[in-house]
Every structure is written in structure tokens, then in C-alpha cells.
Write a protein that holds these residues in place. Structure first.
Motif, PDB file in Angstrom:
ATOM      1  N   THR A   1      -9.657 -11.126  -2.540  1.00 34.58           N
ATOM      2  CA  THR A   1      -9.018 -11.575  -3.785  1.00 34.58           C
ATOM      3  C   THR A   1      -9.521 -12.957  -4.203  1.00 34.58           C
ATOM      4  O   THR A   1      -9.047 -13.515  -5.178  1.00 34.58           O
ATOM      5  CB  THR A   1      -7.491 -11.613  -3.629  1.00 34.58           C
TER       6      THR A   1
ATOM      7  N   LEU B   1      -4.443  -9.554 -12.390  1.00 34.35           N
ATOM      8  CA  LEU B   1      -4.245  -8.508 -11.387  1.00 34.35           C
ATOM      9  C   LEU B   1      -5.016  -8.910 -10.134  1.00 34.35           C
ATOM     10  O   LEU B   1      -6.239  -8.983 -10.145  1.00 34.35           O
ATOM     11  CB  LEU B   1      -4.722  -7.156 -11.910  1.00 34.35           C
ATOM     12  N   VAL B   2      -4.257  -9.208  -9.074  1.00 30.33           N
ATOM     13  CA  VAL B   2      -4.859  -9.534  -7.785  1.00 30.33           C
ATOM     14  C   VAL B   2      -4.986  -8.225  -7.016  1.00 30.33           C
ATOM     15  O   VAL B   2      -3.980  -7.582  -6.736  1.00 30.33           O
ATOM     16  CB  VAL B   2      -3.963 -10.532  -7.009  1.00 30.33           C
ATOM     17  N   GLU B   3      -6.218  -7.825  -6.715  1.00 30.37           N
ATOM     18  CA  GLU B   3      -6.429  -6.476  -6.176  1.00 30.37           C
ATOM     19  C   GLU B   3      -7.152  -6.512  -4.833  1.00 30.37           C
ATOM     20  O   GLU B   3      -8.215  -7.104  -4.711  1.00 30.37           O
ATOM     21  CB  GLU B   3      -7.228  -5.646  -7.201  1.00 30.37           C
ATOM     22  N   SER B   4      -6.552  -5.857  -3.839  1.00 28.65           N
ATOM     23  CA  SER B   4      -7.173  -5.800  -2.512  1.00 28.65           C
ATOM     24  C   SER B   4      -8.173  -4.653  -2.389  1.00 28.65           C
ATOM     25  O   SER B   4      -9.002  -4.638  -1.486  1.00 28.65           O
ATOM     26  CB  SER B   4      -6.096  -5.653  -1.433  1.00 28.65           C
TER      27      SER B   4
ATOM     28  N   LEU C   1      -7.657 -10.220   3.027  1.00 32.35           N
ATOM     29  CA  LEU C   1      -7.132 -10.165   1.652  1.00 32.35           C
ATOM     30  C   LEU C   1      -7.594 -11.375   0.845  1.00 32.35           C
ATOM     31  O   LEU C   1      -7.979 -11.240  -0.323  1.00 32.35           O
ATOM     32  CB  LEU C   1      -5.602 -10.102   1.692  1.00 32.35           C
TER      33      LEU C   1
ATOM     34  N   GLU D   1      -5.594  -9.925   8.819  1.00 34.47           N
ATOM     35  CA  GLU D   1      -5.520  -9.017   7.664  1.00 34.47           C
ATOM     36  C   GLU D   1      -5.283  -9.809   6.381  1.00 34.47           C
ATOM     37  O   GLU D   1      -5.759  -9.437   5.316  1.00 34.47           O
ATOM     38  CB  GLU D   1      -4.452  -7.934   7.864  1.00 34.47           C
TER      39      GLU D   1
ATOM     40  N   HIS E   1      -1.676  -6.347  -5.846  1.00 38.21           N
ATOM     41  CA  HIS E   1      -1.693  -5.142  -5.018  1.00 38.21           C
ATOM     42  C   HIS E   1      -2.307  -5.576  -3.706  1.00 38.21           C
ATOM     43  O   HIS E   1      -3.521  -5.727  -3.601  1.00 38.21           O
ATOM     44  CB  HIS E   1      -2.540  -4.068  -5.727  1.00 38.21           C
ATOM     45  N   VAL E   2      -1.460  -5.861  -2.710  1.00 39.07           N
ATOM     46  CA  VAL E   2      -1.953  -6.555  -1.515  1.00 39.07           C
ATOM     47  C   VAL E   2      -2.068  -5.606  -0.323  1.00 39.07           C
ATOM     48  O   VAL E   2      -2.450  -4.446  -0.495  1.00 39.07           O
ATOM     49  CB  VAL E   2      -1.121  -7.819  -1.230  1.00 39.07           C
ATOM     50  N   ILE E   3      -1.752  -6.084   0.867  1.00 41.41           N
ATOM     51  CA  ILE E   3      -1.993  -5.277   2.066  1.00 41.41           C
ATOM     52  C   ILE E   3      -0.716  -4.583   2.521  1.00 41.41           C
ATOM     53  O   ILE E   3       0.386  -4.967   2.163  1.00 41.41           O
ATOM     54  CB  ILE E   3      -2.612  -6.126   3.203  1.00 41.41           C
ATOM     55  N   HIS E   4      -0.888  -3.592   3.370  1.00 44.30           N
ATOM     56  CA  HIS E   4       0.205  -2.696   3.727  1.00 44.30           C
ATOM     57  C   HIS E   4       1.360  -3.458   4.397  1.00 44.30           C
ATOM     58  O   HIS E   4       1.161  -4.142   5.408  1.00 44.30           O
ATOM     59  CB  HIS E   4      -0.319  -1.615   4.672  1.00 44.30           C
TER      60      HIS E   4
ATOM     61  N   ARG F   1       1.085   1.730  -5.835  1.00 44.49           N
ATOM     62  CA  ARG F   1       0.095   1.846  -6.909  1.00 44.49           C
ATOM     63  C   ARG F   1       0.678   1.472  -8.274  1.00 44.49           C
ATOM     64  O   ARG F   1      -0.046   1.382  -9.262  1.00 44.49           O
ATOM     65  CB  ARG F   1      -0.458   3.275  -6.965  1.00 44.49           C
TER      66      ARG F   1
ATOM     67  N   ILE G   1       0.852  -1.197   0.000  1.00 39.39           N
ATOM     68  CA  ILE G   1       0.000   0.000   0.000  1.00 39.39           C
ATOM     69  C   ILE G   1       0.884   1.243   0.000  1.00 39.39           C
ATOM     70  O   ILE G   1       1.956   1.259   0.591  1.00 39.39           O
ATOM     71  CB  ILE G   1      -0.923  -0.010   1.237  1.00 39.39           C
TER      72      ILE G   1
END
Lengths: 275, 301
Positions: free
Chosen positions: B22, B152-155, B18, B14, A73-76, A62, A57
Motif C-alpha cells: 500500500t 482506496l488502500v488496496e492490499s 501490507l 504481515e 481493503h487490508v489483511i485477513h 470485498r 479479507i
């Protein structure tokens, strides 16, 4: 006439324009990465389909919006663990992690530490703007001492983390610092990093005029870029003693290759010992 | 698949969130222990039934099974994998420390006997593939990294291409699909066992290791002439509402026996709103004994 940029094939062009602010350095970092990837693809080191990009993140994270690879585009802070899992399951892929200092060095710091300890076969690109940009300019572990931020109204009480020194104490195969003010050097380091087995880490110094520049009195993107450019000092193999970033106006920020070795990588060790 | 207990699961939440977003097939073997916090390591309880349902933020449906024996741990592990692959949803195999420590005889199926469901693969060309475009069952076919689909794997909230879209339209569509792909395919999830419920005046509802003691108690009371039965949901989430209603149809009173402060009882009360539903919470760091359960139940019978 349909004019396409030669690097467009690596971009999800239907998502452009991107979200990055005018004067931001991330665009230069990403285009340098794409040129380096393109050179490696042309050499046949890997194919376009064999590249995967993972990000967490933040502004830099981005990038996976726009990169036309298998991407996540995963978690922070958790881009690196996701990437390690991916590399273990698909060792044939060239797995690239791209993120900011907040994502990679702060919340993801522990993951970075252990990826480096294991010398996992990843290319990690950390764009360091020394601030939490997307969230509005809060202090980061990479923020130099004394700097005013929205969460340090009296100036930053803390010392900054020196990610180069930290990783040099671990088992990374490649460790370089570059700057978007010198894109030809940046591209060369990314190109070298993409050719390495084991963990290859490139720190990219990048101006954030919108948030960081404003705090240090360089609100104008051109002025901030010039300021950064004047501070950057290139050395081919700089000593670690020179790796601190203080942002004292009379002190240099040294870029160069700090580590370039060929320890047996994580995947190679697994191959040798057996799964 | 991963395995953990409460403290580890709390850290994993978390990632679970996800996986939900996803639509990543995932099985978590969750061995409940006494809590909160570090509680008592290696000791048992059923405290985390609601945690597995609501751990992640956002709205979604999740699947959780509660086995009561080693054999069922084996059988429901297979089922958990099949469900998570078919629906691209995390499935939690909710065990506890008591079950994790017992030794029992297990029948292992021959490889050919086991029904294996794998995730659906794309049926369209790489150019036309959209990673979150569902089929009629609301589940999108899943391309993997390295196959050339440029997945595209998008959270973030995303459209069918995986592109971030911060709008009501896309948010509503996505959230309802994540929920409905489980709800509409619930028939493949349901699993429960009923004992002596056909004519029961009292029905005990119990799950997991506690159901073993509840079963012993119900058998004892039956042999002394009391019309009592046991309904044991193996599927805790989503709740098999019809199964519960059916099993308790003749009951005047329903007892929900749990090794916690009484949490699943709220679901039972909600579903059986015109019945007398009584919570029988018996906290025991091993397994509540039949006597301990009866001691609490007796005053209501």
C-alpha cells in the motif's frame, strides 16, 4: 436518459457488477448500510467525506471494492486494528468496519475483543454466514455444531462462538443482531449504530446458498432464504439467554438489540485525559 | 513508527507486507536480540539482517540502516523518516541489544537544522486523483483519509486507481514499480563510512555494534604496520554495491565480520566475485571483542 440510483454516490459504480453469488445476503447488508449512512448524512451527523470504510479479507470484506468512501481493503482479520489506528489519527471520521464472521470473529477475534474492551468508536458490521465462503466452505468458529462442511466431513465437532454473549461481557455501547431476511430492522440497527459513540456492533445473519446452504441441504437460494426467514424471531430487547444460534430446524434465531448503553467511549476518554 | 525486536517483528511481518503493497511510509526500529524464537531476551546479536530483507512474501525492495552509535541512531532515525516519506516505503532501523543499552553523548540538532522530507501531496483535483498513479520518480502522491479524495488502500494487486486487477500486465507493472522506485532513487539512500581503506591490503567489512570492535582492531593493526582498513555500510538494504567495490579496490582479502553465522558475507561475496572474501562469524551475546575477532581473522592473514 441517465438514470442513477440515489445511493450510487456511495458506490464506485465503475466497478460493478459485484462479485457476490446470486442469493448471497451481503448485497442486502451493504445496501442497508448505505441507506443508514444516507439518512445520517442527510441529518448532518457526518458528511460523505467523513466516512471511512475498512475491511479485511473474505466475501464481505470485498465491500470496500465498491464503497465510494476513503476505504482500505487490508489483511485477513486486521481490519479492526487498522480502523483503530485511523480513528485515533482522524477522530472526526466515522469509521466503519465491515467483514464476515471469519474475518471479524475468527482470525480477527482477538482484535475485536480488545476493541470492545476499549469501547473504541467504531461501527462494526459482521455479516455472519456461519462458514468460510470465499475459500470453499470450511468450518468456521461460527459454524453450528454437527453441520457438514468441507473440513468436517463427519459433521462439526465444535460448539459455535456466540459473539453476542462474548461482546456483551465487554464494554460495547451497542450490540444488535439483525438478519438480511428482515432488511427494515437491519437498516434501523445500522442507523442506530452509526449514531453511537464507542463500539457499535451489528451482527447480520446472512444466507450463503452457494456454500453453506449446499452443506445443510438448502442449495436453492430462495429455499434457504425462506428457511432463514422462518427461523428468525424478532424481539425488541431479547435476553442474552436467547442469543445462541443452533440451527436446529425447530429452534429460533433471535434478532434484536441486546445492548444499548452510553458508556464513555475510547475517544472521549482520550479527550478527557489528554493525548 | 513502531519499535520491536525479533519476536515482535516476526508477528508484524504481515503488516509490513501490507505497508509495502500500500506504499505506506513506515519506520521500524528493530533492536536485534539473540534468537531463534525467544532466544535470550536483552542480549545481542546480528542474526536478523536477512530477515528484514526477505521477511515479507512477494518481491519488493526495502530499506534498512545499521547504526553503530547512539548518535547514529538519532541521525539515521531522521534519515529513515525522510526516506520512507519520500519513497513511500518501509524503512528499518536495524539496531541491536548492545546499542540499545549503551549510554553515549548525543548532539541533538536544533529544529531548523534538520532537513525534513514529507510525502508528496496530490496536485490534481479530487475527481482526477488516482491513489497509485506515480510521478516521474515512480512514487505516487499520497492523499490521506478525510481529505475528500475517496482513497482506496488496496492490499491486492491493483492498478493506479487501487482497483484489483489479477493480470500479468498489472502485476508486472506494480511489482517492478515497487522495486524500481527504490532502486532508481538509491542515491538518496546511500550512507557508509570508510577508514584507512585507500591503500589497504586487507579490508574488514562490518556494520552496527560489531563495527565498533572491528574499528578498534583495525586501528590496532594499523599502528603495528599492517595495511588494513574498515568499510562500514550504514545502509544494509539495498546494498551499495559501488561503495563496497570502491572501498575494497586495493584489497587482496576482504573480511566480513558479523555477530551471527555469517549472512551478509553472501552479499559481499556476490558483489566482489573476483576477490577473496572471508567470513568471520563471531557469535557473542554482548559484542564480539577485538581479540575474539582477531583470533578468527589471524589464520587468514
Amino acid at each position: 436518459m441517465d438514470v442513477r440510483h440515489p445511493l450510487d454516490r456511495y458506490l464506485r459504480t465503475d466497478r460493478l457488477p459485484h462479485i457476490w453469488c446470486p442469493g448471497c445476503g451481503i448485497g442486502i447488508a451493504v445496501s442497508s448500510l448505505l441507506r443508514a449512512i444516507d439518512r445520517r448524512v442527510a441529518e448532518g451527523l457526518f458528511t460523505h467525506d467523513e466516512v471511512a470504510a475498512v475491511s479485511g479479507i473474505g466475501c464481505t470484506a470485498r465491500a470496500t471494492f465498491y464503497l465510494n468512501f476513503d476505504s482500505a481493503h487490508v489483511i485477513h482479520g486486521r481490519a479492526i486494528p487498522f480502523a483503530i489506528g485511523l480513528k485515533l489519527v482522524r477522530p472526526n471520521l466515522k469509521v466503519i468496519v465491515i467483514g464476515g464472521d471469519g474475518d471479524i470473529a475468527a482470525i480477527g477475534g482477538n482484535h475485536l475483543l480488545h476493541a470492545a474492551r476499549r469501547n473504541v468508536d467504531l461501527t462494526v458490521v459482521m455479516v455472519n454466514n456461519m462458514i468460510y465462503g470465499m475459500t470453499g466452505g470450511q468450518v468456521a468458529p461460527t459454524t453450528p455444531p454437527n453441520v457438514y462442511t468441507t473440513t468436517t466431513p463427519s459433521g462439526n465437532y465444535e460448539y459455535a462462538i456466540n459473539i453476542v454473549k462474548l461482546l456483551s461481557a465487554l464494554n460495547v455501547n451497542y450490540l444488535a443482531r439483525a438478519s438480511v431476511t428482515h432488511p427494515h430492522i437491519l437498516e434501523r440497527y445500522l442507523y442506530t449504530a452509526l449514531g453511537k459513540e464507542g463500539l457499535a456492533f451489528v451482527e447480520v445473519i446472512s444466507p450463503c446458498p452457494e456454500v453453506f446452504g449446499r452443506h445443510i441441504g438448502y442449495r436453492d437460494p430462495v429455499e434457504l432464504f425462506k428457511k432463514f426467514k422462518s427461523m428468525i424471531k424478532y424481539e425488541e430487547r431479547p435476553s442474552l439467554d436467547k442469543s445462541d444460534i443452533t440451527l436446529n430446524l425447530d429452534k429460533e434465531v433471535v434478532i434484536g438489540e441486546f445492548v444499548n448503553s452510553s458508556r464513555e467511549s475510547f475517544i472521549k476518554i482520550i479527550d478527557r485525559l489528554g493525548r | 513508527m513502531t519499535a520491536t525486536s525479533g519476536p515482535g517483528f516476526s508477528l508484524m511481518v504481515e503488516g509490513l507486507s501490507l505497508a509495502i503493497m500500500t506504499e505506506t511510509p513506515l519506520v521500524i526500529a528493530y533492536v536485534m536480540r539473540a534468537g531463534p524464537s525467544t532466544g535470550i531476551a536483552t542480549k545481542s546479536g546480528q542474526y536478523d539482517v536477512m530477515q528484514v530483507r526477505w521477511a515479507a512474501h512477494g518481491n519488493y525492495e526495502i530499506v534498512a540502516y545499521a547504526p553503530w552509535s547512539v548518535q547514529e541512531l538519532y541521525d539515521l532515525t531522521i534519515k529513515s523518516f525522510n526516506v520512507s516519506e519520500a519513497l513511500r516505503v518501509p524503512v528499518i532501523l536495524l539496531s541491536d541489544a548492545a546499542l540499545a543499552h549503551i549510554w553515549e553523548r548525543v548532539v541533538i540538532a536544533d529544529p531548523g537544522e534538520v532537513i525534513i522530507i514529507n510525502r508528496k501531496k496530490p496536485k490534481v483535483s479530487k475527481e482526477l486523483y488516482r491513489p497509485f498513479e506515480p510521478e516521474e520518480d515512480l512514487v505516487p502522491p499520497m492523499a490521506c483519509f478525510g481529505e475528500g479524495y475517496k482513497v482506496l488502500v488496496e492490499s491486492l494487486t491493483h492498478d493506479e486507481k487501487g482497483y484489483y486487477k489479477p493480470s500479468n500486465e498489472v502485476q508486472r507493472k506494480l511489482v517492478w514499480r515497487l522495486v524500481n522506485k527504490v532502486r532508481k532513487n538509491k542515491d538518496m539512500l546511500f550512507d557508509s563510512a570508510s577508514y584507512f581503506t585507500e591503500d589497504a591490503e586487507y579490508v574488514v567489512v562490518a556494520y552496527g555494534s560489531t563495527a565498533r570492535s572491528a574499528y578498534a582492531l583495525v586501528k590496532d593493526l594499523r599502528s603495528s604496520g599492517i595495511k588494513i582498513g574498515l568499510y562500514r555500510p550504514k545502509l544494509l538494504w539495498p546494498v551499495d554495491e559501488e561503495g563496497l567495490i570502491k572501498a575494497t579496490y586495493t584489497a587482496k582479502k576482504v573480511f566480513v565480520v558479523e555477530n551471527n553465522i555469517g549472512v551478509y558475507v553472501n552479499e559481499v561475496s556476490r558483489i566482489l566475485k573476483h576477490r577473496e572474501v572471508i567470513s568471520i562469524p563471531v557469535i557473542d551475546i554482548e559484542v564480539p571483542t577485538p581479540d575474539a575477532i582477531f583470533e578468527v581473522m589471524r589464520e587468514w592473514m
